[in-house]
Enzyme design. Structure first.
Site, PDB file in Angstrom:
ATOM      1  N   CYS A  85       0.825  -1.210   0.000  1.00  0.00           N
ATOM      2  CA  CYS A  85       0.000   0.000   0.000  1.00  0.00           C
ATOM      3  C   CYS A  85       0.862   1.264   0.000  1.00  0.00           C
ATOM      4  CB  CYS A  85      -0.993  -0.039   1.161  1.00  0.00           C
ATOM      5  SG  CYS A  85      -2.358   1.098   0.896  1.00  0.00           S
ATOM      6  N   HIS A 194      -3.548  -5.507   1.639  1.00  0.00           N
ATOM      7  CA  HIS A 194      -2.672  -5.740   2.804  1.00  0.00           C
ATOM      8  C   HIS A 194      -2.597  -7.207   3.234  1.00  0.00           C
ATOM      9  CE1 HIS A 194      -2.082  -1.486   4.145  1.00  0.00           C
ATOM     10  NE2 HIS A 194      -3.100  -1.338   3.332  1.00  0.00           N
ATOM     11  N   GLU A 196      -0.467  -8.495   5.249  1.00  0.00           N
ATOM     12  CA  GLU A 196      -0.001  -8.610   6.643  1.00  0.00           C
ATOM     13  C   GLU A 196      -1.138  -8.623   7.651  1.00  0.00           C
ATOM     14  OE1 GLU A 196      -0.315  -5.935   5.042  1.00  0.00           O
ATOM     15  OE2 GLU A 196      -0.199  -4.109   6.231  1.00  0.00           O
TER      16      GLU A 196
HETATM   17  N1  LIG Z   1      -3.197   1.734   3.906  1.00  0.00           N
HETATM   18  C1  LIG Z   1      -2.304   2.526   3.397  1.00  0.00           C
HETATM   19  O1  LIG Z   1      -1.109   2.245   3.394  1.00  0.00           O
HETATM   20  C2  LIG Z   1      -2.788   3.846   2.871  1.00  0.00           C
HETATM   21  C3  LIG Z   1      -1.808   4.451   1.909  1.00  0.00           C
HETATM   22  C4  LIG Z   1      -2.076   5.915   1.605  1.00  0.00           C
HETATM   23  N2  LIG Z   1      -1.959   6.714   2.764  1.00  0.00           N
HETATM   24  C5  LIG Z   1      -3.431   6.039   0.937  1.00  0.00           C
HETATM   25  O2  LIG Z   1      -4.350   6.521   1.542  1.00  0.00           O
HETATM   26  O3  LIG Z   1      -3.573   5.655  -0.197  1.00  0.00           O
END
Ligand SMILES: NC(=O)CC[C@H](N)C(=O)O
Length: 222
Positions: A85, A194, A196
């Site tokens: 992400c 994600h 993780e």
């Molecule tokens: N979950 C995240 O890593 C968010 C990544 C970034 N801040 C976004 O809003 O796209």
């Protein structure tokens, strides 16, 4: 095996990334953005979150962190690096991966359980999956729309460098439903959802994210 997790100001998912690394059987090593010593790690995870408050563009400032200079050198030397992400955004900003992540097409932050297809099961981070395997892991982002020019998209598809694709719903307007890509060598992977958060029964919708972390552990003996 030692897997480093880089913490930037505003990182959110560094603890979960470290836990996933341990659940998979590796040792997690905390790396601070302002340091420039990789502390002998064998691989690196750039975690999710809001590095430097997402100012300017997500990942745009993190790219200049002293630790990132080391990570870029190590990645170019073949070290496995996974950007999740915000970490994917940092990898694109660092030019370790082509293209960019832009604001979701619907202009809202999205948080959902997301079905994906693993398209490339030969990278350092995905070889414990089957090619074509369908998984469900969580997704949460505001700037998750993957964009690149047509030539780059054709190159990624032609070289099998699309690692994962969204199924059912394209949650952010990503071109060609791209959820993750890899570099030419297959050691650097960027993924918008994600894994993780999905490594243990009872937490998250599935444990479908675990093979990302067991893949890199077995990478050393592959
Ligand atoms: N979950 C995240 O890593 C968010 C990544 C970034 N801040 C976004 O809003 O796209």
């Amino acid at each position: 095996m030692k897997v480093g997790v880089v913490t930037f100001p505003g990182s959110l998912d560094d603890r979960d990334a470290a836990r996933a690394i341990r659940v998979a059987g590796s040792e997690a090593v905390a790396l601070w953005h302002g340091d420039s010593d990789l502390a002998g790690v064998d691989a690196v995870v750039l975690p999710g979150g809001f590095s430097y408050g997402d100012y300017l563009r997500c990942g745009a400032i993190a790219r200049f962190a002293p630790m990132m200079q080391r990570v870029v050198d190590a990645a170019n030397g073949g070290m496995p690096v996974l950007g999740i992400c915000n970490g994917f955004q940092v990898l694109c900003e660092s030019h370790l991966l082509p293209g960019a992540l832009i604001r979701n097409d619907h202009q809202k932050f999205v948080c959902r359980d997301q079905r994906l297809r693993i398209e490339n099961a030969s990278t350092a981070w995905t070889h414990q999956y089957e090619e074509g395997q369908e998984i469900t892991i969580v997704l949460k982002n505001g700037e998750g729309g993957y964009v690149a020019d047509e030539k780059t998209l054709d190159m990624l598809e032609g070289e099998g460098r699309v690692v994962a694709r969204y199924l059912d719903v394209n949650p952010n307007g990503s071109m060609r439903d791209i959820a993750g890509i890899t570099n030419e060598r297959g050691n650097v992977v960027g993924l918008m959802p994600h894994p993780e958060h999905c490594v243990e029964e009872g937490y998250g919708p599935t444990t479908d994210g675990l093979p990302f972390f067991t893949s890199v552990l077995r990478e050393m003996v592959r």
